[in-house]
Every structure is written in C-alpha cells, then in structure tokens.
Design a protein around this motif. Structure first.
Motif, PDB file in Angstrom:
ATOM      1  N   UNK A   3      35.122 -21.873 -26.551  1.00 21.07           N
ATOM      2  CA  UNK A   3      33.751 -20.344 -27.343  1.00 21.07           C
ATOM      3  C   UNK A   3      33.132 -21.034 -27.395  1.00 21.07           C
ATOM      4  N   UNK A   4      31.908 -19.664 -26.778  1.00 16.68           N
ATOM      5  CA  UNK A   4      30.144 -20.282 -27.089  1.00 16.68           C
ATOM      6  C   UNK A   4      29.778 -19.931 -28.152  1.00 16.68           C
ATOM      7  N   UNK A   5      28.538 -21.028 -28.828  1.00 13.63           N
ATOM      8  CA  UNK A   5      28.433 -21.333 -30.001  1.00 13.63           C
ATOM      9  C   UNK A   5      27.585 -19.749 -30.416  1.00 13.63           C
ATOM     10  N   UNK A   6      28.158 -18.869 -31.121  1.00 11.48           N
ATOM     11  CA  UNK A   6      26.715 -17.548 -31.539  1.00 11.48           C
ATOM     12  C   UNK A   6      25.804 -18.399 -31.742  1.00 11.48           C
ATOM     13  N   UNK A   7      25.130 -19.417 -31.767  1.00 14.54           N
ATOM     14  CA  UNK A   7      23.394 -19.682 -32.146  1.00 14.54           C
ATOM     15  C   UNK A   7      22.948 -19.880 -30.932  1.00 14.54           C
ATOM     16  N   UNK A   8      23.590 -19.845 -29.730  1.00 22.08           N
ATOM     17  CA  UNK A   8      22.902 -20.278 -28.447  1.00 22.08           C
ATOM     18  C   UNK A   8      23.120 -18.705 -28.173  1.00 22.08           C
ATOM     19  N   UNK A   9      23.573 -17.835 -28.735  1.00 24.79           N
ATOM     20  CA  UNK A   9      23.542 -16.468 -28.068  1.00 24.79           C
ATOM     21  C   UNK A   9      22.330 -15.819 -28.275  1.00 24.79           C
ATOM     22  N   UNK A  10      21.133 -15.191 -26.953  1.00 27.92           N
ATOM     23  CA  UNK A  10      20.088 -14.282 -27.726  1.00 27.92           C
ATOM     24  C   UNK A  10      20.461 -13.625 -28.672  1.00 27.92           C
ATOM     25  N   UNK A  11      19.544 -12.950 -29.403  1.00 26.83           N
ATOM     26  CA  UNK A  11      19.275 -12.788 -30.641  1.00 26.83           C
ATOM     27  C   UNK A  11      20.309 -11.449 -30.599  1.00 26.83           C
ATOM     28  N   UNK A  12      19.470 -10.788 -29.553  1.00 28.13           N
ATOM     29  CA  UNK A  12      20.411  -8.881 -30.077  1.00 28.13           C
ATOM     30  C   UNK A  12      22.135  -9.082 -28.532  1.00 28.13           C
ATOM     31  N   UNK A  13      22.217 -10.134 -28.629  1.00 29.71           N
ATOM     32  CA  UNK A  13      23.354 -10.116 -27.543  1.00 29.71           C
ATOM     33  C   UNK A  13      24.721 -10.299 -29.034  1.00 29.71           C
ATOM     34  N   UNK A  14      23.688 -11.062 -30.133  1.00 29.85           N
ATOM     35  CA  UNK A  14      25.149 -11.681 -31.399  1.00 29.85           C
ATOM     36  C   UNK A  14      25.395  -9.906 -32.100  1.00 29.85           C
ATOM     37  N   UNK A  15      24.309  -9.656 -32.242  1.00 31.86           N
ATOM     38  CA  UNK A  15      24.366  -8.003 -32.869  1.00 31.86           C
ATOM     39  C   UNK A  15      25.677  -7.467 -31.998  1.00 31.86           C
ATOM     40  N   UNK A  16      25.757  -7.052 -30.283  1.00 31.98           N
ATOM     41  CA  UNK A  16      26.806  -6.822 -29.640  1.00 31.98           C
ATOM     42  C   UNK A  16      27.890  -7.143 -29.587  1.00 31.98           C
ATOM     43  N   UNK A  17      28.247  -8.874 -30.107  1.00 31.47           N
ATOM     44  CA  UNK A  17      29.191  -9.576 -30.373  1.00 31.47           C
ATOM     45  C   UNK A  17      29.623  -8.753 -31.815  1.00 31.47           C
ATOM     46  N   UNK A  18      29.148  -9.322 -33.144  1.00 32.20           N
ATOM     47  CA  UNK A  18      29.565  -7.868 -33.864  1.00 32.20           C
ATOM     48  C   UNK A  18      29.715  -7.056 -33.959  1.00 32.20           C
ATOM     49  N   UNK A  19      29.069  -6.131 -33.553  1.00 35.10           N
ATOM     50  CA  UNK A  19      30.026  -4.903 -33.135  1.00 35.10           C
ATOM     51  C   UNK A  19      31.383  -4.800 -32.691  1.00 35.10           C
ATOM     52  N   UNK A  20      31.334  -5.901 -31.455  1.00 41.58           N
ATOM     53  CA  UNK A  20      33.170  -5.551 -30.622  1.00 41.58           C
ATOM     54  C   UNK A  20      33.494  -6.357 -31.950  1.00 41.58           C
ATOM     55  N   UNK A  21      33.119  -6.652 -32.697  1.00 45.27           N
ATOM     56  CA  UNK A  21      34.105  -7.776 -33.943  1.00 45.27           C
ATOM     57  C   UNK A  21      35.032  -6.727 -34.801  1.00 45.27           C
ATOM     58  N   UNK A  22      34.387  -5.735 -34.838  1.00 44.39           N
ATOM     59  CA  UNK A  22      33.941  -4.626 -36.119  1.00 44.39           C
ATOM     60  C   UNK A  22      34.554  -3.405 -35.413  1.00 44.39           C
ATOM     61  N   UNK A  23      34.776  -3.397 -33.874  1.00 42.01           N
ATOM     62  CA  UNK A  23      35.904  -2.622 -33.287  1.00 42.01           C
ATOM     63  C   UNK A  23      34.622  -1.189 -33.057  1.00 42.01           C
ATOM     64  N   UNK A  24      32.917  -1.123 -32.733  1.00 40.56           N
ATOM     65  CA  UNK A  24      32.703  -0.973 -32.399  1.00 40.56           C
ATOM     66  C   UNK A  24      32.190  -0.808 -31.201  1.00 40.56           C
ATOM     67  N   UNK A  25      31.081   0.316 -29.929  1.00 40.77           N
ATOM     68  CA  UNK A  25      30.950  -0.038 -29.424  1.00 40.77           C
ATOM     69  C   UNK A  25      29.793  -0.416 -29.072  1.00 40.77           C
ATOM     70  N   UNK A  26      29.329  -1.669 -27.916  1.00 42.58           N
ATOM     71  CA  UNK A  26      27.593  -2.283 -27.704  1.00 42.58           C
ATOM     72  C   UNK A  26      26.703  -1.419 -27.539  1.00 42.58           C
ATOM     73  N   UNK A  27      25.582  -1.709 -28.043  1.00 39.37           N
ATOM     74  CA  UNK A  27      24.274  -0.707 -27.252  1.00 39.37           C
ATOM     75  C   UNK A  27      23.951  -0.281 -26.336  1.00 39.37           C
ATOM     76  N   UNK A  28      23.256  -0.155 -26.164  1.00 40.19           N
ATOM     77  CA  UNK A  28      23.354   0.983 -23.969  1.00 40.19           C
ATOM     78  C   UNK A  28      22.218   0.441 -24.309  1.00 40.19           C
TER      79      UNK A  28
END
Length: 122
Positions: A3-28
């Motif tokens: 598992x990649x630590x989320x603190x190492x991800x760029x900021x906007x990738x963290x939002x896409x990860x949160x969207x994925x966890x919520x079952x929502x489509x990531x940003x275009x």
C-alpha cells in the motif's frame, strides 16, 4: 499487495483516492475545476517551496504563461519593468482567482460524494 502511503501522493491524487473510496468517478484531469486546482497547487508550490533560479527577460517564469490570462495584474506593478511572476502576478486578482479555483474544486468534490459541506450552510 503493498500500500502506498497517502501522504506521499500529490494533493489532487488524494482527492481522487477519496472519490474512488466513495464509489464516485474521479475528476477529469483535462478540464476545470481540476485544471484550475492543479495550477493553483503549482502556484502554491512555487511560492512555498521556492528555489532560486536565474531567469532572463527572454525566459519568464514557467507559471507566468499559464496564470497571466486568468486574472488582472497587480495594479501596483503596472508599468514597471518588473517580471510578471511574481511581482505582477501576485495581487488582488490572483487572490480572487485562487479563492474561486479552490472553491470550485471543493464544490465539485463534495457534489460527487453527495455531501453538503459546512461552508455552504452559513
């Protein structure tokens, strides 16, 4: 699976990860509000993590071309020989754009996960 630590991800990738966890489509990533938020993060990083560099008049700062059409120049620097970034860039116009970019991104994020954020309740 590692598992990649989320603190190492760029900021906007963290939002896409949160969207994925919520079952929502990531940003275009090719359109707003993602593009404006990505540019805002680049501006923030250029200011907070500043590293000295030599620039000539022929080679303006790399953010200048992307930021210049988005908001009016700092009126206190109009007519000066100063470079666009940071002198003419940073001012009320930039602050207004930055706030709008952050708000649009946040609104889109919360809409995707179906949550009404507290800042919309006041």
């Amino acid at each position: 699976m590692a598992h990649e630590r989320s603190s190492n991800k760029p900021t906007l990738e963290k939002y896409d990860s949160a969207l994925t966890c919520c079952g929502a489509a990531p940003f275009d990533k090719g359109v707003s509000p993602y593009q404006e938020a990505a540019l805002l993060v680049k501006l923030r990083n250029a200011l907070v993590h500043y590293t000295p560099e030599s620039l000539s008049a022929d080679a303006p700062h790399r953010l200048g071309d992307a930021l210049q059409p988005r908001f009016p120049e700092n009126r206190l620097m109009q007519g000066s020989g100063n470079p666009y970034f940071p002198d003419k860039c940073l001012g009320a116009g930039c602050a207004h754009w930055a706030f709008g970019a952050a708000l649009s991104f946040a609104d889109a994020f919360f809409a995707r996960i179906g949550v009404r954020p507290n800042y919309q309740n006041t």
